[in-house]
Each structure stands twice: as C-alpha cells, then as structure tokens.
Design an enzyme around this catalytic site. Structure first.
Site, PDB file in Angstrom:
ATOM      1  N   SER A 329     -19.647 -78.820 -35.928  1.00 48.89           N
ATOM      2  CA  SER A 329     -18.492 -79.595 -36.371  1.00 48.89           C
ATOM      3  C   SER A 329     -17.213 -79.000 -35.791  1.00 48.89           C
ATOM      4  CB  SER A 329     -18.465 -79.661 -37.901  1.00 48.89           C
ATOM      5  OG  SER A 329     -17.480 -80.568 -38.347  1.00 48.89           O
ATOM      6  N   ASP A 395     -22.852 -90.244 -37.371  1.00 49.23           N
ATOM      7  CA  ASP A 395     -22.240 -89.163 -38.132  1.00 49.23           C
ATOM      8  C   ASP A 395     -20.890 -89.644 -38.631  1.00 49.23           C
ATOM      9  OD1 ASP A 395     -20.603 -86.829 -38.678  1.00 49.23           O
ATOM     10  OD2 ASP A 395     -22.256 -85.668 -37.843  1.00 49.23           O
ATOM     11  N   HIS A 468     -27.864 -75.838  -1.929  1.00 49.72           N
ATOM     12  CA  HIS A 468     -26.436 -75.611  -2.154  1.00 49.72           C
ATOM     13  C   HIS A 468     -26.130 -74.527  -3.193  1.00 49.72           C
ATOM     14  CE1 HIS A 468     -26.809 -79.789  -0.645  1.00 49.72           C
ATOM     15  NE2 HIS A 468     -25.690 -79.493   0.018  1.00 49.72           N
TER      16      HIS A 468
END
Length: 528
Positions: A329, A395, A468
């Site tokens: 949170s 949520d 890379h």
C-alpha cells in the site's frame, strides 16, 4: 544519582522476557499499588491531552463563551493539574524503589546507556525486558558509516509539478492564503487521513495487540529490537529476525525489508509472510508509529528507510545484493525510494500500491476542496512511487473507480516500469491492447487467448540479452511489427504483474510470496 530520583525518572516497564532464554513463558511486570496508582493518573492525563488536542477548536469556542471562566479560575485549574502530576510522579517513584524487579531492570538499562553505542553483548540482558522505547539505547546512527558509503541520495519530484499547474489557475494574490490553508489542513488533518496509524489514540487502543505482536516476534522467531537514529534526528523502531546461522532456512541469507501500509505496524503487519517463507526479515515503523518518532512526511519517510537500509548493510552485515524490499500500500513510496537509491538489491515486491497518491486523495474528498487538496499533496505529501520506480485488481483503496479494473492505479505503476525498461515496445496500438488486457481479471492465466507464445517471447528476450547485455533500458522492439510488440508487451506485463483472487486486501499470503521475476529466469512474483 540517588535511587529514588532514578526510579522517579525511569521508563515504564511492561514485560520480562528473561525466562524465554530457558524456553519458558514471558512474564508481565506487576507494579505494586503505589506505582500502579501513579500509572493510572498518567494514563488519564495522556488520554485527556490527545482528546483535547483534537477537540481544541470546540474547547476554545466553549471557553470564550463561558463568561464565568476568569484568569484566576484558569490559574487554579493549571495549578491543580500540576499538583496531580507531581503526586503521580512521587507515587510511581516510591513504588518502584520498593520493587526489586524494577530496580534490577533499571541497573541493566543504565549499564547499557552508559556507552554511546552499546555492543551486542551489553544489549542481550536488556533485550529481556519490554519497556518504554524512548529510553532504549540507540543501536545504530546514520553517521556511523563512512563518507563513501553515505553517498548523496537520489530524489525525484513529480515532473511538471501539480503546484505549477495550480499556479496557472489561481492569481498570485490568492496563492499565498490557499497554500497557508493547505499547510494547516495537512498538519492538523491531512497527515492523519493519509497515515491513520500515527494517531496516538489509535495506538493507545491497540497497544496490547502491538505488545503481543512484539512478544511473538521475539519468542517464536528470535527477533531483536533495535533503535536507529536517522539523519533528521528521528529514532526508528525496528525488529530484525536474522536466520543466516540457522541451516533449516534455505532463504535465510536473503533479508526482506518490510515497508508497512498507512495503518500498519511491524508488530502486526508484513513480517509474517516472509518469515513463514523462511527469509531473514527486518520490519520498521513509520515516523510517528509505535516507538518511532517524528511524522510520516515524505522527507522523514525517506530518512527512515535509508537508516533501515544502512543498518541492514553496515550493522547487520547483509550484502545489498541479498536484500529484497517488500512494500504494501502506502509503503510502496518508501520501498521504491529505497530501491531507487540501492539499485543492487535482489528485488522489489510491491503489493496493493499506487503510482501517485494525488488522484486517490482528490477522488475521496469533496470537489470543492480539489484545489486545496492538490496543493496539500503536491507540497507536503507528494507520494510518487510511479516516478521513483521509472499492481492492480479490485482494490477499493488504490482505484479511482471500484467497478473498473482499468482504473486501478497499480496499472499506471506497472506501465511506468515497462516504459522505463522497454521503451521500444510502447507504440500506441500495443499500449491500447495492453489497457484492454488490464481491464480483465487474472491476466496471467489467459495469455494464450491473446495469441501470446510465452516460450517464443522468452527465447527472444534471452537472445537479446546474450547480444546486448542486461543493462536497462532494453532496445528490444525497435525492429518488431506492431503485432510482435503487442505480444511481447503482454508477456512482460504478465511477468511483472500477476493477479491473486479478487477481494485480497491484506498483505500477501505465503504461497503468493515469490522472488521478483528477472528476464534471465523463469520465475515471477504474484501480487494482488
């Protein structure tokens, strides 16, 4: 210094852990009748003080209208309260003088306090006691590390500051009073709405639960409490469970740093999940929470988590590469700040967090206060995990519309991460498909329905890294078609962001606590 005076000014003792060394039960400290009566007086004064603080405007108005209240009456009232405090101190001090348990504890505490930084050996006898944390010796200072290790920290302000946009709306004449109102509301109300855990009356109400939580961490997990001094002068209350020396914990060499939510305490919060998964764990309380001093403003949050990380590396002896940060949170702010300043950490797990707190704050306040809320957040409570990071489902806390999964702020947070790491994949068409995918629940299990071949995407990533290297940002996607970019974008998003069942509004359970996904591995983290 005489014993009566030392007992008079000594901290309050709550519990004795000494018998735990012999696998016995802890003992609650039982004060005698004199000390108990003095404690009751102080408890009443403490409650009245904080009730008075929150009701001060009403009390001031009542006193103003109470014509019979004269200056002499106010003086008599103040004198009476002062005498009551003196009586409580004398009773408490006298009771402690005649209690051998307290005098023994006081001697151990004074021995530990005699040294500027007590060694571990000197702290062990003191760890057998639970007492007022304000009197706990400082175990670690931010200045204890060398200048090279105390490097300058990275700070990120929200680009295009909301306060600047606000200044274009309001005239210069109105800016100053509006900012003043925003500051007053932030310090008197806003920080308590943002961080309800710093409300002292709430902490008083759950004090027994916090004490039981600490006892469980000490008794069942071998936790050790420590006090850290941050660079702003705040002291931070922490609990460390170190499992490196215990062979039955294969994950013990990895330390999980837990950053709690806006009403969370390490005694009752995140620590249980990584402990059950076998990790070493350190929990800490936000400034103003539990034994930590200060207030949970962004700068103090940064200094607090910085002190925790420095303690973990330079005092507890964990390598930065063996540290995993776990934020829940509003703890996503401090955890992303720590990850930004300690880039060699093993990983970052964000659960039920957001990209920026402003849309959430504005969404939950009356529309007439939008300008003041915007100023208050931008200038005083600018929590911006998305900017520092360069999750999601149904949520009710981190979404601007509970009925739309697309409106969950964790989506923006994840998209910022993808943009910073794989900018070549984010063409408008692929991004729009990603948003459609984010609007559906349980994305990770339905990739095949969107035409994504996970094995092929994994192979392309491995080939790119072989040619890379691993350094971000990756240029992969620059020579891909729109369809190929879209599939790779969905694949990567499913690795960084995986749903758990709807309604999961608590910290992750053990079976969801996995190490974060890395391109070179085949594992990923499931979050709410």
């Amino acid at each position: 210094m005489s014993l009566p005076w030392r007992c008079l000014m000594g901290p309050r003792l709550y519990k004795i852990y000494g018998s735990l060394l012999q696998n016995g039960e802890s003992e609650v400290y039982v004060p005698n009748i004199l000390e108990r009566f003095g404690n009751k007086i102080f408890q009443v004064i403490y409650v009245v003080q904080y009730v008075g603080m929150f009701t001060s405007p009403i009390l001031a108005l009542s006193f103003y209208r109470w014509e019979s209240l004269s200056l002499n009456s106010a003086i008599r009232l103040g004198t009476g309260l002062g005498l009551l405090v003196v009586v409580a101190l004398v009773l408490r001090g006298a009771g402690r003088c005649f209690n051998p348990t307290y005098t023994t504890f006081l001697g151990i505490l004074e021995e530990a306090q005699r040294l500027p930084r007590p060694p571990a050996k000197a702290m062990e006898p003191l760890r057998q006691y639970e007492f007022d944390f304000a009197s706990w010796p400082v175990n670690f200072k931010w200045s204890d590390v060398s200048a090279d290790d105390n490097k300058a920290r990275v700070y990120v302000e929200r680009a295009g500051g909301v306060a600047d946009m606000h200044g274009n709306i309001f005239s210069r004449t109105l800016q100053l009073p509006t900012r003043l109102v925003a500051y007053i509301l932030t310090s008197s109300l806003g920080k308590y709405l943002m961080y309800p855990g710093c409300i002292q009356l709430l902490q008083l109400a759950i004090d027994n639960l916090l004490s039981q939580g600490r006892e469980k961490l000490v008794k069942d997990f071998g936790g050790k409490r420590n006090k850290l001094l941050a660079r702003d002068g705040n002291t931070i209350d922490t609990m460390l469970v170190d499992r490196r020396a215990k062979g039955q914990y294969p994950n013990g060499r990895t330390l999980v740093v837990c950053c709690e939510g806006n009403a969370g305490f390490y005694e009752l919060g995140l620590m249980t999940t990584p402990l059950e998964a076998g990790y070493s764990v350190i929990g800490w309380n936000h400034p103003g929470f539990g034994g930590s001093t200060g207030s949970p403003y962004p700068s103090q949050e940064q200094n607090a988590v910085d002190a925790v990380m420095q303690f973990a590396i330079h005092s507890a002896g964990f390598r930065e590469e063996d540290i995993l940060i776990y934020g829940w949170s509003i703890g996503g702010y401090s955890s992303t700040w720590a990850a930004m300043n300690y880039p060699q950490i093993s990983g970052l797990i964000l659960d039920a967090t957001f990209n920026h707190v402003l849309p959430l704050a504005v969404n939950r306040m009356p529309g007439c206060l939008n300008s003041i809320v915007t100023l208050a957040v931008s200038n005083h409570l600018n929590l911006n995990p998305g900017d520092q990071l360069a999750r999601r489902t149904q949520d009710e806390i981190i979404t601007t519309d509970e009925t739309q999964l697309r409106c969950n702020c964790g989506n923006d947070l994840m998209l910022r991460l993808i943009k910073s790491r794989y900018p070549g994949l984010l063409c408008p068409q692929a991004t729009e498909v990603l948003w459609q995918w984010l609007a559906e629940p349980f994305q990770g299990s339905n990739l095949t329905e969107w035409g994504v071949d996970g094995d092929l995407c994994s192979s392309l990533l491995s080939s790119y890294i072989a040619q890379h290297g691993e350094s971000y940002p990756y240029t992969i996607g620059e020579d891909m078609s729109i369809d190929e970019k879209t599939k790779m974008l969905l694949y990567l998003s499913s690795k960084y962001l995986v749903d758990v069942p709807s309604g999961h509004n608590n910290p992750l359970e053990k079976h969801f606590f996995w190490r974060p996904w890395r391109p070179l591995t085949d594992s990923y983290i499931q979050v709410d």
